[in-house]
Design an enzyme around this catalytic site. Structure first.
Site, PDB file in Angstrom:
ATOM      1  N   LEU A  40       3.497  -0.907  19.669  1.00  0.00           N
ATOM      2  CA  LEU A  40       2.496  -1.723  20.387  1.00  0.00           C
ATOM      3  C   LEU A  40       1.738  -0.469  20.904  1.00  0.00           C
ATOM      4  O   LEU A  40       2.733   0.299  22.180  1.00  0.00           O
ATOM      5  CB  LEU A  40       2.996  -2.966  21.394  1.00  0.00           C
ATOM      6  CG  LEU A  40       3.506  -3.946  20.095  1.00  0.00           C
ATOM      7  CD1 LEU A  40       4.014  -5.158  21.136  1.00  0.00           C
ATOM      8  CD2 LEU A  40       2.117  -4.748  19.158  1.00  0.00           C
TER       9      LEU A  40
ATOM     10  N   HIS B  31      -3.454  -2.882  21.163  1.00  0.00           N
ATOM     11  CA  HIS B  31      -2.711  -4.323  21.104  1.00  0.00           C
ATOM     12  C   HIS B  31      -2.741  -5.034  22.275  1.00  0.00           C
ATOM     13  O   HIS B  31      -3.260  -5.487  23.086  1.00  0.00           O
ATOM     14  CB  HIS B  31      -1.858  -4.205  20.259  1.00  0.00           C
ATOM     15  CG  HIS B  31      -0.889  -3.519  19.175  1.00  0.00           C
ATOM     16  ND1 HIS B  31      -0.890  -2.367  18.955  1.00  0.00           N
ATOM     17  CD2 HIS B  31      -1.648  -3.770  18.036  1.00  0.00           C
ATOM     18  CE1 HIS B  31      -0.907  -2.368  17.597  1.00  0.00           C
ATOM     19  NE2 HIS B  31      -1.689  -2.953  16.993  1.00  0.00           N
TER      20      HIS B  31
ATOM     21  N   GLU C  88     -12.369  -5.105  16.726  1.00  0.00           N
ATOM     22  CA  GLU C  88     -13.192  -4.587  15.676  1.00  0.00           C
ATOM     23  C   GLU C  88     -12.906  -3.361  15.022  1.00  0.00           C
ATOM     24  O   GLU C  88     -13.102  -2.494  14.608  1.00  0.00           O
ATOM     25  CB  GLU C  88     -14.474  -4.201  16.333  1.00  0.00           C
ATOM     26  CG  GLU C  88     -14.859  -5.398  17.315  1.00  0.00           C
ATOM     27  CD  GLU C  88     -16.200  -5.246  18.556  1.00  0.00           C
ATOM     28  OE1 GLU C  88     -16.397  -4.052  18.427  1.00  0.00           O
ATOM     29  OE2 GLU C  88     -17.212  -5.940  18.406  1.00  0.00           O
ATOM     30  N   LYS C  89     -11.625  -2.394  15.468  1.00  0.00           N
ATOM     31  CA  LYS C  89     -11.635  -1.422  14.820  1.00  0.00           C
ATOM     32  C   LYS C  89     -10.713  -1.291  12.763  1.00  0.00           C
ATOM     33  O   LYS C  89     -10.686  -0.668  12.988  1.00  0.00           O
ATOM     34  CB  LYS C  89      -9.559  -0.361  15.373  1.00  0.00           C
ATOM     35  CG  LYS C  89      -8.845  -0.015  14.457  1.00  0.00           C
ATOM     36  CD  LYS C  89      -8.925   1.072  14.133  1.00  0.00           C
ATOM     37  CE  LYS C  89      -8.258   1.967  13.705  1.00  0.00           C
ATOM     38  NZ  LYS C  89      -7.671   1.411  12.770  1.00  0.00           N
ATOM     39  N   ASP C  90     -10.921  -2.995  12.898  1.00  0.00           N
ATOM     40  CA  ASP C  90      -9.864  -2.908  11.247  1.00  0.00           C
ATOM     41  C   ASP C  90     -11.417  -4.286  11.649  1.00  0.00           C
ATOM     42  O   ASP C  90     -11.577  -5.344  11.421  1.00  0.00           O
ATOM     43  CB  ASP C  90      -8.975  -3.942  11.693  1.00  0.00           C
ATOM     44  CG  ASP C  90      -7.546  -2.704  11.795  1.00  0.00           C
ATOM     45  OD1 ASP C  90      -7.301  -1.990  11.206  1.00  0.00           O
ATOM     46  OD2 ASP C  90      -7.093  -2.666  13.297  1.00  0.00           O
TER      47      ASP C  90
HETATM   48  P1  AMP Z   1      -2.720  -3.599  13.347  1.00  0.00           P
HETATM   49  O1  AMP Z   1      -1.084  -4.034  14.185  1.00  0.00           O
HETATM   50  O2  AMP Z   1      -2.511  -2.233  13.677  1.00  0.00           O
HETATM   51  O3  AMP Z   1      -2.242  -4.761  12.280  1.00  0.00           O
HETATM   52  O4  AMP Z   1      -3.740  -4.455  14.802  1.00  0.00           O
HETATM   53  C1  AMP Z   1      -3.443  -5.367  15.217  1.00  0.00           C
HETATM   54  C2  AMP Z   1      -5.017  -6.107  15.978  1.00  0.00           C
HETATM   55  O5  AMP Z   1      -4.576  -4.697  16.945  1.00  0.00           O
HETATM   56  C3  AMP Z   1      -5.893  -5.694  14.490  1.00  0.00           C
HETATM   57  O6  AMP Z   1      -6.554  -7.024  15.368  1.00  0.00           O
HETATM   58  C4  AMP Z   1      -6.395  -4.572  15.257  1.00  0.00           C
HETATM   59  O7  AMP Z   1      -7.641  -4.899  15.245  1.00  0.00           O
HETATM   60  C5  AMP Z   1      -6.428  -4.487  16.207  1.00  0.00           C
HETATM   61  N1  AMP Z   1      -6.372  -3.339  16.894  1.00  0.00           N
HETATM   62  C6  AMP Z   1      -5.529  -2.403  16.517  1.00  0.00           C
HETATM   63  N2  AMP Z   1      -6.160  -1.022  17.179  1.00  0.00           N
HETATM   64  C7  AMP Z   1      -6.814  -1.531  18.073  1.00  0.00           C
HETATM   65  C8  AMP Z   1      -7.861  -0.281  18.800  1.00  0.00           C
HETATM   66  N3  AMP Z   1      -7.604   0.631  18.575  1.00  0.00           N
HETATM   67  N4  AMP Z   1      -8.776  -0.801  19.580  1.00  0.00           N
HETATM   68  C9  AMP Z   1      -8.674  -2.232  19.353  1.00  0.00           C
HETATM   69  N5  AMP Z   1      -7.702  -3.260  19.049  1.00  0.00           N
HETATM   70  C10 AMP Z   1      -7.079  -2.766  17.801  1.00  0.00           C
END
Ligand code: AMP
Length: 316
Positions: free
Chosen positions: A33, A37, A148-150
């Site tokens: 995290l 996150h 929104e990153k993804d």
């Molecule tokens: P992940 O652990 O990378 O699968 O991400 C889990 C959630 O966190 C997803 O909804 C991502 O879009 C969000 N997330 C990841 N990086 C960021 C970021 N830099 N800013 C905002 N949300 C993020």
């Protein structure tokens, strides 16, 4: 934070929260995290009575040769981080618990899965849609927080919910960035110092594209070129794609000017494949006319943080 590792335990726990009259906020993650996150958790904390984060590195969304084995993991630290962030529940199942056998049923969101990430990572978005559908089925009625990153993933999850009638309200959260613009990501931990500096080129490319659009450029190709040239100037970055697309459905525009856009880039830096994106409203577009302040607000929400954004692991 209460750690739950079984599907049954997770479903029952959330059911009992709801039957006690408490609303549930769900934050699906792959763990390790970081500040991105944490921004989702904080938003969920402010809007829901009970906050449940899920931590699961989903093998279904990694292709052969991708970084499933190298994906960073640290459950103990994640639990400390979640506790400090005020999350109530951490659901961290094993792969066997989530997939007792190879799933035959898979979820595919047509029209949002073919291009961009779908083209570069065959099967990835199907893996994402499938695991998110499973998590929604287990969690039941809730608000679910996605970054929104993804961006392509976010649109896909929104369609998944509306098309399959999950009792879930998807909440969009803005991208959290480092001071130089790099989007915070678990994978950034695998970048060396030089690679880390190179990685900021993704955001500079997006900004170059945005400047072109805001200066009135109407040719998607020239906006694309502006982004590509920033990344081409970085010997350490290998461009995958740089695209301009309609913000609502990622369709390819013939000319820019009449609607909200999303700029999206993907590149490999050292051992890591990075993605990023940015919203932009063409000047004089119907969207700009409807909402004259939108550019300034978008800019602010996507602006790099003045200080590092909740970098990995402050001391417990
Ligand atoms: P992940 O652990 O990378 O699968 O991400 C889990 C959630 O966190 C997803 O909804 C991502 O879009 C969000 N997330 C990841 N990086 C960021 C970021 N830099 N800013 C905002 N949300 C993020």
């Amino acid at each position: 934070v209460r750690l739950i590792t079984t599907v049954e335990g997770f479903s029952k726990e959330l059911e009992s929260e709801r039957s006690g009259g408490r609303s549930v906020g769900l934050v699906p993650t792959m763990g390790y995290l970081h500040g991105g996150h944490l921004s989702l958790i904080a938003r969920a904390r402010s809007e829901c009575d009970t906050v449940a984060a899920t931590i699961f590195v989903n093998p279904l969304q990694f292709g052969p040769g991708e970084d499933l084995d190298d994906y960073p993991r640290d459950l103990d630290s994640d639990l400390l981080v979640l506790g400090r962030a005020g999350a109530d529940i951490a659901f961290a199942p094993t792969v066997r618990e989530m997939y007792p056998e190879e799933p035959l049923a898979r979820v595919r969101v047509e029209g949002l899965s073919e291009d961009l990430e779908g083209r570069s990572r065959p099967g990835h978005l199907e893996g994402v849609a499938t695991v998110v559908a499973k998590l929604f089925a287990m969690a039941g009625r809730c608000r679910a927080y996605f970054g929104e990153k993804d961006y392509q993933q976010l649109l896909l999850v929104e369609r998944l919910v509306s098309d399959l009638s999950f009792p879930v309200e998807v909440v969009r959260c803005p991208t959290v960035r480092e001071p130089d613009g790099l989007a915070v990501s678990s994978r950034n931990s695998r970048l060396g110092d030089g690679e880390r500096r190179t990685a900021a080129a993704l955001y500079r490319a997006l900004e170059a594209g945005r400047e072109r659009v805001e200066a009135g450029e109407r040719s998607p190709e020239r906006v694309r070129e502006a982004m590509v040239s920033v990344l081409a100037a970085e010997p350490g970055a290998v461009l995958d794609y740089a695209e301009v697309a309609g913000a609502s459905d990622l369709s390819v525009p013939c000319a820019l000017g009449d609607r909200e856009l999303r700029l999206l880039v993907a590149a490999t830096v050292g051992p890591v494949r990075l993605i990023d994106n940015l919203g932009v409203t063409p000047p004089g577009s119907a969207a700009a006319a409807r909402n004259p302040g939108s550019r300034a607000r978008d800019h602010t929400s996507d602006e790099p943080a003045a200080r590092p954004a909740g970098g990995r692991k402050a001391a417990p």
